[in-house]
Enzyme design. Structure first.
Site, PDB file in Angstrom:
ATOM      1  N   LEU A   1       6.795  19.583   8.226  1.00 23.64           N
ATOM      2  CA  LEU A   1       7.946  19.426   7.639  1.00 23.64           C
ATOM      3  C   LEU A   1       7.748  19.546   6.078  1.00 23.64           C
ATOM      4  O   LEU A   1       8.643  20.040   5.359  1.00 23.64           O
ATOM      5  CB  LEU A   1       8.400  18.113   8.266  1.00 23.64           C
TER       6      LEU A   1
ATOM      7  N   ARG B   1      -0.154  14.027  13.615  1.00 25.31           N
ATOM      8  CA  ARG B   1       0.179  13.805  12.446  1.00 25.31           C
ATOM      9  C   ARG B   1       0.290  15.350  11.526  1.00 25.31           C
ATOM     10  O   ARG B   1      -0.362  15.600  10.437  1.00 25.31           O
ATOM     11  CB  ARG B   1      -0.618  12.894  11.393  1.00 25.31           C
ATOM     12  N   PRO B   2       1.036  16.185  12.145  1.00 23.16           N
ATOM     13  CA  PRO B   2       1.160  17.437  11.659  1.00 23.16           C
ATOM     14  C   PRO B   2       1.843  17.394  10.034  1.00 23.16           C
ATOM     15  O   PRO B   2       2.474  16.275   9.597  1.00 23.16           O
ATOM     16  CB  PRO B   2       2.107  18.347  12.295  1.00 23.16           C
TER      17      PRO B   2
ATOM     18  N   LYS C   1       0.936  -1.242  -0.018  1.00 19.32           N
ATOM     19  CA  LYS C   1      -0.084   0.014   0.082  1.00 19.32           C
ATOM     20  C   LYS C   1       0.859   1.396   0.047  1.00 19.32           C
ATOM     21  O   LYS C   1       0.663   2.216  -0.853  1.00 19.32           O
ATOM     22  CB  LYS C   1      -0.986   0.231   1.432  1.00 19.32           C
ATOM     23  N   ASN C   2       1.696   1.409   0.867  1.00 21.42           N
ATOM     24  CA  ASN C   2       2.644   2.420   1.007  1.00 21.42           C
ATOM     25  C   ASN C   2       3.531   2.759   0.043  1.00 21.42           C
ATOM     26  O   ASN C   2       4.274   3.915  -0.064  1.00 21.42           O
ATOM     27  CB  ASN C   2       3.444   2.444   2.421  1.00 21.42           C
TER      28      ASN C   2
ATOM     29  N   CYS D   1      -5.849   7.745   9.508  1.00 24.16           N
ATOM     30  CA  CYS D   1      -5.944   7.240  10.737  1.00 24.16           C
ATOM     31  C   CYS D   1      -5.584   8.054  11.852  1.00 24.16           C
ATOM     32  O   CYS D   1      -4.483   8.860  11.947  1.00 24.16           O
ATOM     33  CB  CYS D   1      -5.287   5.879  10.992  1.00 24.16           C
TER      34      CYS D   1
ATOM     35  N   ARG E   1      -4.256  10.208   4.548  1.00 20.20           N
ATOM     36  CA  ARG E   1      -3.136  10.956   4.701  1.00 20.20           C
ATOM     37  C   ARG E   1      -2.448  11.332   3.452  1.00 20.20           C
ATOM     38  O   ARG E   1      -1.841  12.351   3.276  1.00 20.20           O
ATOM     39  CB  ARG E   1      -2.164  10.097   5.778  1.00 20.20           C
TER      40      ARG E   1
ATOM     41  N   ILE F   1       7.104   6.532  17.358  1.00 25.29           N
ATOM     42  CA  ILE F   1       6.867   7.310  16.349  1.00 25.29           C
ATOM     43  C   ILE F   1       5.544   8.080  16.534  1.00 25.29           C
ATOM     44  O   ILE F   1       5.424   9.422  16.006  1.00 25.29           O
ATOM     45  CB  ILE F   1       6.613   6.435  15.036  1.00 25.29           C
TER      46      ILE F   1
ATOM     47  N   ARG G   1      -8.742  -0.778   4.536  1.00 30.27           N
ATOM     48  CA  ARG G   1      -8.098   0.400   3.852  1.00 30.27           C
ATOM     49  C   ARG G   1      -6.484  -0.079   3.691  1.00 30.27           C
ATOM     50  O   ARG G   1      -5.964   0.486   2.800  1.00 30.27           O
ATOM     51  CB  ARG G   1      -7.688   1.570   5.156  1.00 30.27           C
TER      52      ARG G   1
ATOM     53  N   ASP H   1       3.842   0.234  12.268  1.00 27.13           N
ATOM     54  CA  ASP H   1       2.542  -0.422  11.848  1.00 27.13           C
ATOM     55  C   ASP H   1       2.835  -1.707  11.848  1.00 27.13           C
ATOM     56  O   ASP H   1       1.540  -2.231  11.793  1.00 27.13           O
ATOM     57  CB  ASP H   1       2.912  -0.147  10.268  1.00 27.13           C
TER      58      ASP H   1
END
Ligand code: UD1
Length: 422
Positions: free
Chosen positions: A126, A122-123, A22-23, A117, A92, A330, A400, A308
């Protein structure tokens, strides 16, 4: 909402093909808008996040065909550079369209903070600060983010955290830069290397992917040939199978995996009585005796233990002997599966970023609620090992990132039904 009903306990036996990552698939699909010609991407998992990404691509004006885990994409008619809120909220990784659209149009707009999620704050600070260092103007107003530039300027960007998404966004935005962009302290995840491999096939000039220094030399244009690319196997899906075998016992061969991407979890399971053999693109795992706990597991950036897999590994060690300590470094809010596991009889205490697991003999099936993707997978693993029936509610979270999970595990002998939940 979807519900998975698991009739435990299962003993997992057989062979299973691991789906594409997926990623890697999500940033590669996003990057496809830059291609000069048609692209054919294979080994794409049929999961909700991929379908959402395809919806965004179609909204932007791409022609996309998705069949048999293959995407054929033609971006020649792409005309929009704005991601509306209903799409931005979906996941995201919608934020990666910013980098790709900037390379395509030198403009990009995201009409909402990217969703995904809720595993922490989760800013995207950066991403934004890196864009500014590349000479891109960024305006934020009423939750909208607007970016534009005349040119992306060559520069050196140091990432204070090796963020996966920020590394990918900088790469995507820098393809046509003036001179060279150097990312220092870049994320080293294999999915980033796969994205860069794909971009280089399109004609980009990226070196160092998979290391902490990535260099992107700006090119004038990309190649005009058609490109074919196969997405790498999903190491998190593979790791979830490994956790499930560790929790339930059995003997399974995982096919279509890159064992070297799974070193950290394989090391842990080998020290916990699992027998494991690694072949070129396969992993054999067998667990007979009770899983042995007693380890300290800390999540880290790749090649460290992946955040994960923290939740699935938690379910496996919930039924191991001894005390296992897991530290999550994390994301701040990634133990939402723990109260649900406790409902099933697990003995786990969370104190800030540490979970202390006192292994119990067995878990009991009951009704539990998925609160995020990987936490949902952890409840699924727990349900497989538990005595009796486990109902995993809100299984849409699991969909997902896992392709038809109930069918795959049924092939290994588990008894699972899917129903539309109330
Ligand atoms: C990606 C993965 C996700 C995985 C995560 C960490 C995808 C689609 N998702 O998410 O599955 O859990 O990597 O391996 O590939 N951070 C900031 N500011 C930023 C960006 C990140 O503070 O601008 C922080 C995050 O809050 C987090 C850490 O950096 O604490 C790592 O996040 P990051 O690597 O960016 O994760 P994602 O790319 O969102």
């Amino acid at each position: 909402m979807q519900k998975l009903i698991i009739y435990g306990p299962a003993k997992l036996m057989g062979e299973i093909e691991v789906e594409g990552a997926k990623n890697a698939a999500l940033p590669i699909l996003t990057a496809s808008i830059l291609a000069q010609n048609k692209v054919i991407i294979t080994n794409i998992p049929d999961i909700a996040d991929v379908r959402h990404t395809i919806e965004i691509l179609k909204y932007l004006g791409c022609k996309v065909l998705f069949e048999n885990n293959t995407v054929v994409l033609d971006s020649s008619s792409i005309e929009r550079f704005t991601i509306p809120p209903e799409y931005a909220k979906l996941m995201r990784s919608s934020v990666l369209f910013m980098g790709a659209l900037l390379s395509k149009f030198r403009r990009a707009e995201l009409s909402n903070h990217p969703g995904g999620c809720e595993i922490g704050q989760r800013p995207i600070d950066l991403h934004i600060s890196a864009f500014r260092q590349l000479g891109i103007e960024v305006f934020e107003h009423n939750n909208r983010i607007m970016c534009r530039c005349d040119k992306v300027k060559g520069s050196e960007i140091f990432l204070p955290i090796p963020s996966v998404g920020a590394t990918e966004n900088i790469i995507l935005a820098s393809i046509f830069c003036d001179g060279e962009v150097v990312i220092k302290n870049a994320a080293k995840e294999p999915e980033i290397a796969d994205l860069c491999h794909f971009l280089n096939k399109l004609g980009a000039k990226i070196r160092g992917a998979g290391t902490h220094i990535i260099k992107i030399e700006g090119v004038k244009r990309l190649k005009s040939e058609e490109v074919v690319h196969k997405v790498i196997p999903d190491r998190i899906v593979a790791g979830t199978y490994l956790c499930a075998v560790a929790a339930c016992g059995g003997e399974v061969v995982l096919k279509n995996v890159f064992p070297r991407h799974l070193d950290s979890i394989l090391h842990i399971l080998k020290s916990s009585v699992c027998k494991i053999k690694e072949l070129k693109n396969e992993i054999w795992i067998k667990r007979e005796e009770r899983l042995k706990g007693g380890q300290r597991i800390t999540t880290h950036y790749y090649p460290g233990f992946p955040t994960d897999l923290q939740a699935p590994v938690c379910s496996a060690f919930a039924v191991a002997s001894g005390v296992t300590i897991i530290k999550e470094t994390i994301f701040e809010n990634r133990f939402k599966h723990v109260p649900e596991l406790v409902k099933m009889g697990a003995d786990i205490h969370v104190e800030k970023d540490i979970a202390m697991i006192n292994g119990v003999e067995k878990l009991r099936g009951c009704k539990v609620f998925a609160r995020d993707l990987r936490g949902g997978a952890a409840l699924f693993v727990a349900g497989l090992s538990a005595q009796g029936v486990t109902e995993v509610m809100d299984a849409d979270y699991i969909d997902r990132g896992y392709e038809r999970i109930e069918e795959k595990y049924s092939l290994l002998g588990a008894k699972i039904l899917r129903e539309k939940g109330e």
